[in-house]
Write an enzyme that holds these catalytic residues in place. Structure first.
Site, PDB file in Angstrom:
ATOM      1  N   ASP A   1       0.977  -1.323  -0.055  1.00 10.74           N
ATOM      2  CA  ASP A   1       0.123  -0.078   0.160  1.00 10.74           C
ATOM      3  C   ASP A   1       0.808   1.394   0.038  1.00 10.74           C
ATOM      4  O   ASP A   1       0.441   2.390  -0.589  1.00 10.74           O
ATOM      5  CB  ASP A   1      -0.769  -0.078   1.143  1.00 10.74           C
ATOM      6  N   GLY A   2       2.046   1.217   0.669  1.00  6.89           N
ATOM      7  CA  GLY A   2       3.063   2.414   0.581  1.00  6.89           C
ATOM      8  C   GLY A   2       3.343   2.697  -0.623  1.00  6.89           C
ATOM      9  O   GLY A   2       3.144   3.876  -1.012  1.00  6.89           O
TER      10      GLY A   2
END
Length: 253
Positions: A43-44
């Site tokens: 997700d980062g």
């Protein structure tokens, strides 16, 4: 048709090797000329890719090569073109943050998940909260507070006991972290077009930093947060595994 694909990968070895194999199989296009951007990582990395490509017309399709993948699809090398053609589109407006420091500087940033204020010293922060120019809370003593989008409501917001918001909801979550006074104040739901201002009280004694998806500003005196309708991120999800379904699933796990 998604014929021109731009693969972008996080720095992890798994993601880099996956990109090598996918580029050999499907080709590689520069993001500026791509029909779709495929982000490989967690997700980062997905948030980084969305910020980096916000001015481009191509949507972003993520495949999970990391540890957390709420915004990602399952990694699979086969049938990528078919998956892209069948994908559902989620449209997300980011938040804009305008932070003014105690030294008089102004910093602006965008956040897809949330804008947060966090104490930067041993003592709790003291914040005054205004919504659309009207003071709604004279003093909130806490470890911090945040404004989260529906897309980001399952991230930091949820960890702070904030509500999970349906992806199509025209609301924002205002959530406190470890509120001391008012005791256990959980926050509020606000209209999507609301403008939220945090004024830091006693900032010399109780320093506060602000953060927008990893873009941090220290020694803030005030922070204004509001939705940015002029920017729309388009994220692709496999059918039946879109953000709306994931938000529902998250509440029953």
């Amino acid at each position: 048709m998604y014929e021109k694909i731009a693969f972008v990968a996080s720095r992890s070895e798994i993601a880099q090797k996956a990109m090598e194999r996918l580029c050999l199989r499907y080709g590689q296009t520069d993001p500026d000329g791509a029909d779709v951007i495929v982000a490989l990582g967690g997700d980062g990395h997905m948030l980084h890719t969305l910020h980096a490509t916000e001015a481009l017309p191509a949507p972003v399709y993520g495949m999970n090569c990391g540890t957390i993948g709420f915004l990602m699809n399952e990694f699979q090398e086969d049938n990528l073109i078919d998956r892209l053609e069948a994908a559902e589109v989620a449209r997300i407006n980011p938040l804009s943050m305008e932070a003014r420091t105690t030294g008089g500087q102004t910093f602006r940033a965008l956040a897809i998940n949330e804008v947060s204020l966090l104490r930067a010293g041993p003592q709790a922060a003291k914040l005054r909260i205004s919504v659309d120019g009207r003071v709604r809370m004279d003093e909130l003593v806490c470890d911090g507070a945040m404004v989260a989008t529906p897309a980001g409501s399952t991230a930091y917001n949820y960890s702070a006991n904030g509500p999970i918001l349906p992806i199509g909801a025209e609301v924002l979550a205002l959530t406190a972290m470890a509120a001391f006074r008012p005791r256990r104040w959980r926050g509020a739901l606000l209209p999507k077009n609301a403008s939220v201002r945090f004024d830091v009280l006693e900032h010399e004694k109780r320093p506060v930093m602000s953060d927008a998806d990893g873009q941090s500003v220290r020694e803030v005196a005030s922070v204004t947060v509001q939705s940015e309708p002029s920017i729309t991120h388009r994220i692709l999800f496999d059918p039946g595994h879109g953000l709306e379904e994931r938000l529902i699933q998250e509440q029953f796990t």
